[in-house]
Structure formats: C-alpha cells, structure tokens
Design a protein around this motif. Sequence first.
Motif: not given
Lengths: 197, 197
Positions: A162-163, A166-167, A169-171, A173-176, A183, A186, A190, A193
């Motif tokens: 998930e860690v 999921a980031p 996936h969300q980026r 999905l929301h084109r954010s 990326y 990174a 992360i 770590r």
Amino acid sequence: MSQARKPNPARRSERSRRAVLDAARALVSEVGYAKVSIEAIASRAGVGKQTIYRWWPSKGAVIFDSFLELSRGEDGVRLPDTGDLEADLKTVMRATVAEFADPVFEAPVRALNLEIVADPALADAYREKLAGPVDEAKKERLRSAQRAGQLAADADLDLVLEVLYAPLHQRWLHRSGPLTPEYADALVEITLRAFAP
Amino acid sequence: MSQARKPNPARRSERSRRAVLDAARALVSEVGYAKVSIEAIASRAGVGKQTIYRWWPSKGAVIFDSFLELSRGEDGVRLPDTGDLEADLKTVMRATVAEFADPVFEAPVRALNLEIVADPALADAYREKLAGPVDEAKKERLRSAQRAGQLAADADLDLVLEVLYAPLHQRWLHRSGPLTPEYADALVEITLRAFAP
C-alpha cells in the motif's frame, strides 16, 4: 480461474486469444464494464461467440484476463530478483509509473477503476482474479528480500504494498501531480526507509 | 472563493446555510454530481433559489462547500498542535479512518470521488476548492513539526501527505482491507519513520 481454460498453443489460437483480450479491454474503455457484452467482444475481435465461450466461462473472466494480460510478462506475473531489492523495485515502479502516464494504457484501467469503486461485487472479483495474483507475485519478491535481510522480517507486506503503490494510484486517479521516474524512485526509497530491518 | 460570500451570522441564516449544504451533499450521494441542480438543492433545503445564489456563485461552489464542511471544525480547517506530532497525527488519522468507515459519511464522498476520477475539470476544481485548503492546513502542522525537529527538514510535504493518506484512500475506495484505529496508527508510525529527521 480462466488459466485452466487456456487456448492450445497453436499460433492461430494465440492470435484469436489476443484479439479477444484486446477487444475486451478496448470495449471496457469505450462503453464501461456494465455495457460490454460477449457478442460485442466477439464481433470486435472477429471471432465467433463460441470461441470465447470455449476459453472463458463468463464475460467477467474474459475482461479480467484482458487486464491481467497488461501485468503479465512472457512467463506470467513475476518481479525481477537480482538480489538488490531497491534496484528491482525501481525497475518495476518506473515501468508502472510510465504505464499510468500512457493514455493508451491508462484509459481502460481508469474505466475499470470507476466500475470497481461503484460496485462492491466487482471489487471482490477484481481482488480475487486480478489484484490478488499480482499482489502475490509482488509479495514473493518482498519475502525474498526479507530472507536477505533487506526488509524488516516482521513487516506487514500488505501495508508495504500500500505504501509503495497507493500514492501513485491516488496521484494518477486524481491527476494531482506529475508521474515521473523521479517520483517512482522516491516512492521506493521512502518505502524501504519505512520498512528497513 | 465562496468564503467571501459567507452568510451573515444571524442564526436563521446559519440554519438555512446548513440546510443548503446538507441538501447538496445528500443529492450528490443520491443522483451524482452531474444531475444535481440548484433547483433541487433549494427545494430539498426548503429555501428559495435566490437564497443560494446570494451566497454561492455556482452549483460547483455550493457542492464543494458542502464537502469542505465535513473537514471543517468550529474555527475552519486546522489540525491539532500539542507539540507532539505522532500523537496529533494519530488523533487526526483515527478520526479520518472512523469517518471513512461510517456509511453516512462515506456514501457522498464515494459519489464525489467517482465524478472526480471521471472528469478532469472537476478534479481541478476539487483540488483548488477542497483538497487544496485542507492539504494546506495539514502542511501547516507538518511545517511546525519540521521546525520542532520531528520531521526531516527537507521532506517533500506533498509526498508526506500521500504516504499518510493514500493507503487509507485506496483501501477505502477498493474496500480491500479493514479500517481500524490500529490501521490509522500504523500509517502514522510508518510515515514518521519514512520521513524521520
């Protein structure tokens, strides 16, 4: 599972099988999961309905197979294992980020995502047939890293995935935010770590 | 921003304002963003259309305000700051996980999510009017932690928020795992470990 109904290895069958899977994916993208029919898939693929029913038990099975195909290499779903977890995960995540940044790939996946979010029964089928086997392949690679002392032995592997994913996936999905190789790197750094031994 | 058009503080206005926001949220949940009209919101809220237009410039503005309301406390969007980042984030994340596990809260948010995923223009508006201000409030708390030496000074705060929230968002969206206080705590611990000074 549809794997049990794989076509025979003759080249012509393989061509038909690929045509069916491509047609299924394209139709989900164009009209949405609910409106795709076996008839429409057969017509688009240029095969008879009986050809589809010989290989797949249902519309759901052929559609999930068409998406599974995207994550599948020559020898099934498997992650690289060179012994270097960070390098291997960066290879995988850079490829995944590139796929999500590619309109040809992302359009059908976005369409399927919408259906899954709206329909709990489809979400269950998705997990069982598609996400499940892919996640299991990823966990196999993570277990190898745990044995090699590159990942905490007690890490919850569902949480690790998930860690890691999921980031992205969300980026997507929301084109954010931008979907770049940096990326991808990174996210791997992360995650390693966070779950270091 | 709709904040500039806040109603006057008289109690009757506040009641109408809340009725409008509740109606907007309920209608998005029931019929989807695209089919909600100012007329329907006014009728459901028991106010005149002019009352809505006096306070909000558009349907989008009133709907986003209705969702912003969910994240807003008495004095606007602000995260607790007791000086202990881990404790504060656990307070916030436990509350957030509980909201996503609550059918009354999650239904309209799921409906809005579907619209956002399918519509890039709405995704932009969502980011500007709703996610943006909420994220800024979260980053304010993280900057305070950076000054206190509890978070890496060079941490990318967008990435910190993604690692903290995206796993929860994905698990909720795909109904792929339990939403528990322990899960909220685990996400906070993982994030703090990943971005430790």
